[in-house]
Design a protein around this motif. Sequence first.
Motif, PDB file in Angstrom:
ATOM      1  N   GLU A   8      -6.836  -1.777 -12.521  1.00 11.86           N
ATOM      2  CA  GLU A   8      -7.674  -0.788 -13.202  1.00 11.86           C
ATOM      3  C   GLU A   8      -6.874  -0.157 -14.342  1.00 11.86           C
ATOM      4  O   GLU A   8      -5.636  -0.093 -14.285  1.00 11.86           O
ATOM      5  N   ASN A  14     -11.789  15.129  -6.924  1.00  6.36           N
ATOM      6  CA  ASN A  14     -10.637  14.424  -6.333  1.00  6.36           C
ATOM      7  C   ASN A  14      -9.657  15.499  -5.859  1.00  6.36           C
ATOM      8  O   ASN A  14      -8.467  15.487  -6.180  1.00  6.36           O
ATOM      9  N   GLN A  61      -9.487  10.134 -12.360  1.00 12.72           N
ATOM     10  CA  GLN A  61     -10.341   9.132 -11.712  1.00 12.72           C
ATOM     11  C   GLN A  61     -10.476   7.928 -12.642  1.00 12.72           C
ATOM     12  O   GLN A  61     -10.255   8.057 -13.853  1.00 12.72           O
ATOM     13  N   LYS A  86     -15.301   4.311 -10.478  1.00  8.95           N
ATOM     14  CA  LYS A  86     -14.741   3.221  -9.674  1.00  8.95           C
ATOM     15  C   LYS A  86     -13.919   3.741  -8.497  1.00  8.95           C
ATOM     16  O   LYS A  86     -14.139   3.363  -7.365  1.00  8.95           O
ATOM     17  N   ARG A  87     -12.945   4.609  -8.806  1.00 10.64           N
ATOM     18  CA  ARG A  87     -12.147   5.140  -7.702  1.00 10.64           C
ATOM     19  C   ARG A  87     -11.354   6.379  -8.113  1.00 10.64           C
ATOM     20  O   ARG A  87     -11.232   6.686  -9.302  1.00 10.64           O
ATOM     21  N   GLN A  88     -10.823   7.050  -7.082  1.00 10.10           N
ATOM     22  CA  GLN A  88      -9.954   8.203  -7.317  1.00 10.10           C
ATOM     23  C   GLN A  88      -8.571   7.712  -7.712  1.00 10.10           C
ATOM     24  O   GLN A  88      -8.150   6.634  -7.273  1.00 10.10           O
ATOM     25  N   SER A 104      -4.561   8.396  -7.135  1.00 12.09           N
ATOM     26  CA  SER A 104      -3.748   9.093  -6.129  1.00 12.09           C
ATOM     27  C   SER A 104      -2.848  10.095  -6.849  1.00 12.09           C
ATOM     28  O   SER A 104      -2.663  10.018  -8.078  1.00 12.09           O
ATOM     29  N   SER A 144       0.825  -1.209   0.000  1.00 18.13           N
ATOM     30  CA  SER A 144       0.000   0.000   0.000  1.00 18.13           C
ATOM     31  C   SER A 144       0.865   1.268   0.000  1.00 18.13           C
ATOM     32  O   SER A 144       0.344   2.350  -0.161  1.00 18.13           O
ATOM     33  N   ASP A 171      -4.107  -2.421  -8.906  1.00 15.52           N
ATOM     34  CA  ASP A 171      -5.339  -3.198  -8.722  1.00 15.52           C
ATOM     35  C   ASP A 171      -5.955  -3.582 -10.070  1.00 15.52           C
ATOM     36  O   ASP A 171      -7.137  -3.924 -10.139  1.00 15.52           O
ATOM     37  N   GLN A 211      -6.042  14.838  -3.904  1.00 14.76           N
ATOM     38  CA  GLN A 211      -4.978  14.201  -4.697  1.00 14.76           C
ATOM     39  C   GLN A 211      -4.568  15.073  -5.884  1.00 14.76           C
ATOM     40  O   GLN A 211      -3.392  15.137  -6.234  1.00 14.76           O
TER      41      GLN A 211
END
Length: 348
Positions: free
Chosen positions: A94, A169, A114, A132-134, A136, A7, A92, A172
Amino acid sequence: MTLKDTSKTFLDTPSENLIDFLKTQGQGAYRAQQIYDWFFQHQAATFEEMSELPAALRTGLTERYRLHPLRIRRKEESKLDGTIKYFFEAHDHETVCTVFLPDADRLSLCLSTQVGCAYRCRFCASGLVPFKRQLSAAEILDQILLIRKDQDRAPTNLLFMGMGEPLANYTQVTQSIRWMTQKTGLGMSPSRITLSTSGLIPQIIKLADDQVKVKLAISLHAVRDDLRIEIMPVSGKFGVRQLIKAAKYYSLKTKAPVTFEYILLDKVNDFEMDANRLAYLIKGFPHKVNLIPYNPIPGVPYGRPPLQSVLRFQSWLKERGVPVFIRKPKGLDIGSACGQLGPAVSKL
Ligand code: SAH
């Protein structure tokens, strides 16, 4: 090879934590600067390449941090204009997509912020990809670093205009802007960074209050609330007048002009009364308008106006004293022009 799943992404680790880690390795804080130099200036792909560092420290860093959170999986080049669409894979799995835009006088990168987009503008393919997600800050930066290395040349301009809504976002994206502009990072001038937003008013105000100086571009696209709500559901919360007031606030606070992006949809928002109202609404602070003739998205019921109508709309604005430019589409044959980063992008 799969990416190491830890992580701790190096660039997403606050400098203080890196320095604490260096201490546990018996090393001084000055090593942090050396590591950042290797990362940003010498374009190290691994900690092992950082030959100035003691071997044990290189091993320690490799065990603890993921240096590059993305890797290039594939690229597609336009036969029309040399635009290149890069596909990256994240840890992951993506997909992140970035567009490289070579021009005679500049090299621009169109960055994603994103995976997917929650805003569902009716004319934009990104809205067809569920959020789905931000990304970083490190993932945003890595798009630049990996393309710089692949191309063996540095971009001159950065555009937050890829997939996602950058101001949704905020943390980030602003952290990535710090890395882009500070000396320990890429050291670029903020005037070469453009951030485009669908118009999140609270975040525009915050950007101004935080004195984040970039070129702000606002996707206005309609000058009446009813039409804007229809084509950009995000405006259900924020009216056109309020949005322009926020743009004015940003411009006055940062002493910078604001760009209004205006997509031209055939016989939807390209009438003289639209140009008239647009010119009237944005009076009173430094601005310019970029017209974006609609780029076709499969299954979307809009059309691109003929060139004649685009030029007529431009002249209506010019007559009213508005500085107005027409954005040329780039990489239409590989689906990389504005608004075309959609579902096809999620497949590597
Ligand atoms: N979410 C941000 C960043 C996207 S930038 C924003 O909305 O501003 C991409 C720009 O292309 C935006 O101005 C967007 O409205 C515009 N755009 C989206 N779909 C388009 C299409 N089909 N043709 C032309 N421009 C489009």
